[in-house]
Design a protein around this motif. Structure first.
Motif, PDB file in Angstrom:
ATOM      1  N   SER A  50       0.816  -1.130   0.056  1.00 28.08           N
ATOM      2  CA  SER A  50       0.105  -0.049  -0.011  1.00 28.08           C
ATOM      3  C   SER A  50       1.085   1.277  -0.222  1.00 28.08           C
ATOM      4  O   SER A  50       0.438   2.368  -0.629  1.00 28.08           O
ATOM      5  CB  SER A  50      -0.893  -0.118   1.086  1.00 28.08           C
ATOM      6  N   LEU A  51       2.036   1.214   0.557  1.00 28.44           N
ATOM      7  CA  LEU A  51       2.886   2.511   0.594  1.00 28.44           C
ATOM      8  C   LEU A  51       3.528   2.667  -0.793  1.00 28.44           C
ATOM      9  O   LEU A  51       3.448   3.816  -0.960  1.00 28.44           O
ATOM     10  CB  LEU A  51       4.010   2.129   1.556  1.00 28.44           C
ATOM     11  N   GLY A  52       3.607   1.658  -1.709  1.00 32.46           N
ATOM     12  CA  GLY A  52       4.239   1.756  -2.893  1.00 32.46           C
ATOM     13  C   GLY A  52       2.985   2.302  -3.648  1.00 32.46           C
ATOM     14  O   GLY A  52       3.072   3.269  -4.598  1.00 32.46           O
ATOM     15  N   PHE A  53       1.882   1.849  -3.674  1.00 33.42           N
ATOM     16  CA  PHE A  53       0.707   2.136  -4.248  1.00 33.42           C
ATOM     17  C   PHE A  53       0.327   3.724  -4.174  1.00 33.42           C
ATOM     18  O   PHE A  53       0.117   4.681  -5.015  1.00 33.42           O
ATOM     19  CB  PHE A  53      -0.545   1.389  -3.816  1.00 33.42           C
ATOM     20  N   ILE A  54       0.728   4.293  -2.967  1.00 27.66           N
ATOM     21  CA  ILE A  54       0.274   5.494  -2.605  1.00 27.66           C
ATOM     22  C   ILE A  54       1.210   6.388  -3.129  1.00 27.66           C
ATOM     23  O   ILE A  54       0.888   7.337  -3.754  1.00 27.66           O
ATOM     24  CB  ILE A  54       0.705   5.778  -0.981  1.00 27.66           C
ATOM     25  N   THR A  55       2.544   6.057  -3.202  1.00 27.14           N
ATOM     26  CA  THR A  55       3.331   6.890  -4.351  1.00 27.14           C
ATOM     27  C   THR A  55       2.934   6.922  -5.593  1.00 27.14           C
ATOM     28  O   THR A  55       2.888   8.232  -6.289  1.00 27.14           O
ATOM     29  CB  THR A  55       4.869   6.226  -4.254  1.00 27.14           C
ATOM     30  N   VAL A  88      -6.894   3.374  -0.317  1.00 26.76           N
ATOM     31  CA  VAL A  88      -5.414   2.643   0.079  1.00 26.76           C
ATOM     32  C   VAL A  88      -4.940   3.050   1.499  1.00 26.76           C
ATOM     33  O   VAL A  88      -4.341   2.374   2.340  1.00 26.76           O
ATOM     34  CB  VAL A  88      -4.477   3.028  -0.876  1.00 26.76           C
ATOM     35  N   TYR A  89      -5.215   4.568   1.788  1.00 29.09           N
ATOM     36  CA  TYR A  89      -4.725   5.150   3.132  1.00 29.09           C
ATOM     37  C   TYR A  89      -5.450   4.223   4.189  1.00 29.09           C
ATOM     38  O   TYR A  89      -4.810   4.096   5.114  1.00 29.09           O
ATOM     39  CB  TYR A  89      -5.038   6.639   2.951  1.00 29.09           C
ATOM     40  N   MET A  90      -6.922   4.239   3.648  1.00 31.61           N
ATOM     41  CA  MET A  90      -7.651   3.641   5.028  1.00 31.61           C
ATOM     42  C   MET A  90      -7.167   2.036   5.134  1.00 31.61           C
ATOM     43  O   MET A  90      -7.292   1.692   6.392  1.00 31.61           O
ATOM     44  CB  MET A  90      -9.022   3.617   4.482  1.00 31.61           C
ATOM     45  N   VAL A  91      -6.842   1.532   4.005  1.00 32.23           N
ATOM     46  CA  VAL A  91      -6.250   0.055   4.342  1.00 32.23           C
ATOM     47  C   VAL A  91      -5.015   0.015   5.154  1.00 32.23           C
ATOM     48  O   VAL A  91      -4.952  -0.661   6.144  1.00 32.23           O
ATOM     49  CB  VAL A  91      -5.961  -0.663   3.083  1.00 32.23           C
ATOM     50  N   ASN A  92      -4.051   0.954   4.699  1.00 31.65           N
ATOM     51  CA  ASN A  92      -3.097   1.048   5.649  1.00 31.65           C
ATOM     52  C   ASN A  92      -3.331   1.433   6.869  1.00 31.65           C
ATOM     53  O   ASN A  92      -2.540   0.774   7.944  1.00 31.65           O
ATOM     54  CB  ASN A  92      -2.083   2.219   4.741  1.00 31.65           C
ATOM     55  N   GLU A  93      -3.844   2.395   7.380  1.00 29.10           N
ATOM     56  CA  GLU A  93      -4.341   2.844   8.721  1.00 29.10           C
ATOM     57  C   GLU A  93      -4.846   1.638   9.401  1.00 29.10           C
ATOM     58  O   GLU A  93      -4.659   1.492  10.551  1.00 29.10           O
ATOM     59  CB  GLU A  93      -5.055   4.083   8.777  1.00 29.10           C
ATOM     60  N   ALA A  94      -5.957   0.767   8.806  1.00 27.20           N
ATOM     61  CA  ALA A  94      -6.559  -0.131   9.498  1.00 27.20           C
ATOM     62  C   ALA A  94      -5.641  -1.226   9.903  1.00 27.20           C
ATOM     63  O   ALA A  94      -5.489  -1.780  11.021  1.00 27.20           O
ATOM     64  CB  ALA A  94      -7.520  -1.014   8.485  1.00 27.20           C
ATOM     65  N   ILE A  95      -4.618  -1.559   8.972  1.00 29.11           N
ATOM     66  CA  ILE A  95      -3.523  -2.407   9.312  1.00 29.11           C
ATOM     67  C   ILE A  95      -2.564  -1.980  10.509  1.00 29.11           C
ATOM     68  O   ILE A  95      -2.148  -2.682  11.058  1.00 29.11           O
ATOM     69  CB  ILE A  95      -2.586  -2.706   8.057  1.00 29.11           C
TER      70      ILE A  95
END
Ligand SMILES: Nc1ncnc2c1ncn2[C@@H]1O[C@H](COP(=O)(O)OP(=O)(O)OP(=O)(O)O)[C@@H](O)[C@H]1O
Length: 615
Positions: A50-55, A88-95
């Motif tokens: 998800s960090l890669g996707f965010i970029t 994507v941010y939400m998924v990342n934060e949920a994790i």
């Protein structure tokens, strides 16, 4: 308690590779909690992706905003990209929210219990003689302290492999694609990590080597002041100040060592942070220059700008927390593996042959670091069914000989054959199968009377009353209000026993264990002479047909033995029955007469008694 030199075992320590620790810890996690561990890995991979996707999405967002402003792109597309970025941010934060729960769960006691179990079963396998060595106790303490470090290495190490590493690789490819020079700055960011990896474990490992013995010393002095076992003596001997000063002194030394380690660590962190920050400023300058020269788009600039910020945060976190703790934990974790690799007593499996008794052939024994032999050229055969008493002055070698005869120690010269097994090459479990012993320094377990006796086998409850009767443990309601389930510890709301009562409980414990060879190494010193005589006569009855050894200072008790072995300066100087030795008029007769005279002429007995010796 002697202070130990700092140098000690440091010189001969072998290194344990990080790879070995990772493989070992991973196996423990997979074994104890496979599902939670798999969940931990999957969430880390999703987080890294998800960090890669965010970029990538950030680049598209800024480029499409610029295009929408100039009318080349629809505004709807911009909102769609924003929505994707939001998801994507939400998924990342949920994790991120889920991770502490998983970490907490993975850190729970399952892996801890497993690793503690491993330490204890290892302890069971190492040579008991090793436990006479203070350095080994330091190693055990360090190994126990290393359990948390191994858990940390596996949990956060796997985070690095599944989350940080893929993200850094992605960013490497992305930056290289934009402008290869950007990679140089990325490399600069990682230099501190590598530097830290080399230096940190050395700092903590050095600290642990110095601190572990001081910590042990410190807790010994503390116990000497407050522990129930010690405080009466320390108070009545006026030794409070002595131990208190030693306690404070060790505390100060511990503090000084910790301060030294922290100073070294903080200085290292400062240098590493400076290098990282220089890298951060460098990449910003390069980005702005590339944007003005038209080498990258505004979207790429924004994506890299935000990502670099995240990349630096991740790297700083990695350097300061993950790698920082990981490398120092690596220093601690090595202690665990090193302890597991300590030489074991080893040996082959064997089955005791009942009827063979015990024989010692030219046995010699010297304690590690001792100057003289404690047992010297001893040859002795004890037949099955025979009761032998060993007597001699303090330090004559009685206890050491008994330990050799039951296979607790391997002889340094000659050999001991116990129930047909050579104690030098048979496993301890095989040797001790069928051996029971009650020693001078028996244990007072803070457990119920039942547990104190049944410690070797919890399933033969009906025999408790018999062994209690044989050992003279009188289970009356005054001493044991809850009968055999009375807790034997005032700390746990139970009762306290007298020294003599404790000794009887220890003897009952020894008698309870199914045995073919039984040893009583002076366990009756606190029991009054009449009761002792009663116990010994019972003992002879119980041990009929077995190989029995009694170590005693009370010459009268030797009469119950078939033969008496007299020791002096590690050697056997006389062997024979009580009557034979009396007739011989040698050392035994002299010792016997001296004790008899004391009892016959009470006025000779110094005030306070004669150390409990009696006929
Ligand atoms: N762990 C040890 N390390 C070094 N030397 C030891 C150790 N234990 C005992 N010794 C030495 O070995 C010798 C024999 O000791 P041992 O305890 O076997 O004698 P003992 O006859 O049982 O004495 P006591 O009657 O006082 O119990 C003594 O000189 C003692 O100092």
């Amino acid at each position: 308690m002697p202070r130990k030199s700092k140098k000690k075992t440091q010189d001969n320590k072998q290194k344990v590779s990080i790879f070995k620790i990772i493989v070992y810890g991973t196996k423990i996690f997979i074994k104890t909690m496979p599902v939670v561990f798999a969940l931990h890995l999957v969430t880390s991979i999703i987080s890294g992706l998800s960090l890669g996707f965010i970029t990538l999405i950030t680049q598209h967002l800024f480029d499409s905003v610029a295009d929408a402003i100039s009318g080349k792109e629809s505004v709807t597309k911009v909102y769609l990209i924003v929505a994707t970025l939001g998801i994507v941010y939400m998924v990342n934060e949920a994790i991120k929210g889920l991770k502490p729960i998983i970490h907490h769960y993975t850190f729970n006691y399952k892996s801890q219990i497993e690793m503690n179990k491993i330490i204890h079963s290892k302890l069971n396998r190492i040579d008991p003689l090793f436990l006479e060595n203070a350095d080994v106790h330091d190693e055990i303490e360090k190994a126990k302290g290393a359990i948390g470090a191994i858990q940390f290495i596996i949990i956060f190490g796997s985070d690095i492999l599944t989350l940080n590493l893929p993200y850094f690789m992605f960013m490497g490819i992305y930056l290289n694609h934009l402008k290869p020079q950007f990679l140089l700055v990325l490399a600069l960011v990682f230099i501190p990590v590598l530097l830290g990896q080399f230096v940190r474990p050395r700092i903590t490992s050095k600290y642990e080597d110095t601190a572990a013995p001081i910590r042990r010393e410190n807790s010994f002095y503390f116990n000497a002041i407050v522990d129930r076992e010690y405080y009466k003596e320390t108070r009545t001997l006026g030794a409070f100040s002595f131990f208190f000063n030693r306690f404070l002194d060790s505390l100060k030394r511990l503090g000084t060592e910790e301060l030294k380690m922290n100073k070294r660590k903080n200085f290292l962190e400062l240098i590493l942070s400076l290098v990282s920050t220089t890298g951060y400023v460098g990449i910003l300058c390069m980005l702005i220059t590339a944007l003005f020269q038209g080498e990258i788009t505004v979207g790429a600039f924004a994506a890299v700008f935000f990502s670099i910020d995240r990349l630096f945060q991740e790297t700083q976190g990695l350097v300061n927390f993950y790698i920082g703790n990981l490398t120092s934990d690596f220093g601690y974790a090595q202690n665990y593996i090193r302890f597991l690799e300590m030489p074991e007593r080893g040996g082959i499996d064997a089955t005791p042959i009942i009827g063979k008794g015990i024989s010692a052939e030219n046995v010699g024994f010297i304690y590690p670091n001792a100057a003289n032999k404690s047992v010297d050229n001893v040859s002795l055969k004890i037949e099955q069914g025979e009761t032998v008493a060993i007597v001699g002055a303090n330090g004559a070698g009685k206890t050491t000989l008994v330990r050799l005869l039951i296979g607790l120690y391997k002889p340094t010269e000659g050999k001991v054959i116990l129930s047909g097994m050579d104690t030098a090459n048979v496993k301890a479990e095989s040797l001790f199968d069928g051996v029971s012993g009650v020693f001078q320094r028996f244990q007072r377990y803070q457990m119920t009377l039942r547990e104190n006796i049944q410690i070797s086998d919890l399933d033969r409850g009906s025999e408790i009353n018999t062994v209690c009767q044989q050992a003279g443990v009188n289970i009356d309601s005054a001493s044991f209000p809850q009968g055999i389930d009375t807790m034997l510890s005032r700390e746990f709301n139970g009762v306290d026993l007298s020294g003599g009562e404790w000794q009887r409980v220890a003897i009952a414990r020894g008698l309870y264990r199914i045995n073919n060879v039984i040893v009583l190494d002076e366990p009756t010193a606190a029991i009054d002479p009449l009761e002792e005589s009663h116990i010994y006569h019972k003992f002879v009855e119980i041990s009929k047909g077995k190989t029995a050894i009694i170590v005693t200072h009370r010459m009268g008790s030797t009469k119950i033995a078939d033969r008496v072995v007299v020791m002096d300066k590690g050697k056997i100087v006389e062997i024979g029955s009580h009557d034979e030795l009396i007739r011989k008029q040698g050392l035994y007769a002299e010792m016997y007469d001296t004790q008899s005279e004391w009892y016959e002429n009470e006025s000779d007995i110094p005030q306070g008694g004669i150390r409990g010796d009696a006929i």
